[in-house]
Enzyme design. Structure first.
Site, PDB file in Angstrom:
ATOM      1  N   CYS A 277       0.870  -1.175   0.000  1.00 57.18           N
ATOM      2  CA  CYS A 277       0.000   0.000   0.000  1.00 57.18           C
ATOM      3  C   CYS A 277       0.909   1.228   0.000  1.00 57.18           C
ATOM      4  O   CYS A 277       2.016   1.180  -0.541  1.00 57.18           O
ATOM      5  CB  CYS A 277      -0.976  -0.022   1.176  1.00 57.18           C
ATOM      6  SG  CYS A 277      -0.218  -0.097   2.822  1.00 57.18           S
ATOM      7  N   TRP A 278       0.467   2.322   0.576  1.00 59.34           N
ATOM      8  CA  TRP A 278       1.261   3.551   0.510  1.00 59.34           C
ATOM      9  C   TRP A 278       2.597   3.408   1.240  1.00 59.34           C
ATOM     10  O   TRP A 278       3.654   3.711   0.710  1.00 59.34           O
ATOM     11  CB  TRP A 278       0.458   4.717   1.074  1.00 59.34           C
ATOM     12  CG  TRP A 278       1.270   5.940   1.389  1.00 59.34           C
ATOM     13  CD1 TRP A 278       1.432   6.522   2.604  1.00 59.34           C
ATOM     14  CD2 TRP A 278       2.040   6.738   0.478  1.00 59.34           C
ATOM     15  NE1 TRP A 278       2.254   7.623   2.521  1.00 59.34           N
ATOM     16  CE2 TRP A 278       2.639   7.775   1.212  1.00 59.34           C
ATOM     17  CE3 TRP A 278       2.290   6.668  -0.893  1.00 59.34           C
ATOM     18  CZ2 TRP A 278       3.468   8.739   0.642  1.00 59.34           C
ATOM     19  CZ3 TRP A 278       3.116   7.631  -1.473  1.00 59.34           C
ATOM     20  CH2 TRP A 278       3.689   8.648  -0.712  1.00 59.34           C
TER      21      TRP A 278
END
Length: 211
Positions: A93-94
């Site tokens: 993810c981020w």
């Protein structure tokens, strides 16, 4: 541990790279070859963020957990359903936090060798910028100059067709310069996406040969 971790240098060891960020984040830029299987839609991420900030972190996490569970269930019933037990995905993810952690836990519990990418997309982005600081210096670059409409793009194409190494920045940017503008029917990439494409193009070139 409920799942295992992987480093950026290990990506080639996995069957699939799963990006669980929203479609908008994925469109802005992503690791080359990644598949977007978001745990939040763009709209859901806004809803959760609003609840988290305006009501309470608890309410935001509670609503978010329901959305994540629903979306992961959808992926299990669709894009993951035919994968064998030997499937080995890496998930990000981020910044390698709760979104990729949730997906990694569930896929690991199913029985797949799921790994979470340490540092997530943020680590990849930092690596791209670091590499772009040094990699271009390894090449002997020849700059093709000329006025607009003089046929530079056609010449580059002909050179590539004859086996010479080229780096067409206008093509990577989907843009033909200040006068002609963007290529018709094609969206311009974000700066992050352009950087990723540029690095990928450079990595395919031979530093021992002129570009």
């Amino acid at each position: 541990m409920l799942f295992r971790s992987a480093k950026l240098a290990q990506l080639a060891e996995f069957d699939d790279i799963i990006d669980v960020r929203t479609p908008a984040e994925f469109a802005d830029d992503h690791i080359p070859g990644a598949i977007n299987c978001p745990v939040f839609t763009d709209e859901e991420r806004v809803i959760v963020g609003t609840l988290y900030k305006q009501i309470s972190p608890f309410e935001g996490r509670k609503a978010g957990a329901a959305m994540v569970a629903k979306n992961i269930a959808h992926h299990l019933e669709t894009c993951f359903k035919d994968h064998p037990k030997s499937w080995k995905p890496v998930i990000y993810c981020w910044r390698g936090g709760q979104r990729s952690g949730a997906m990694s836990i569930i896929l690991s519990q199913v029985g797949w060798a799921a790994h979470k990418l340490e540092g997530g997309y943020k680590t990849y982005r930092r690596a791209v910028l670091d590499e772009l600081d040094v990699l271009p210096q390894k090449f002997s670059l020849r700059i093709l100059c000329g006025p607009t409409g003089s046929g530079k793009s056609r010449l580059l194409s002909a050179m590539a067709g004859s086996g010479l190494q080229i780096l067409d920045l206008e093509q990577l940017a989907q843009h033909r310069g200040s006068l002609l503008g963007r290529l018709p029917g094609q969206e311009q990439p974000s700066q992050k996406s352009f950087d990723s494409a540029l690095l990928l193009a450079l990595q395919k070139l031979d530093p021992e040969q002129p570009v």
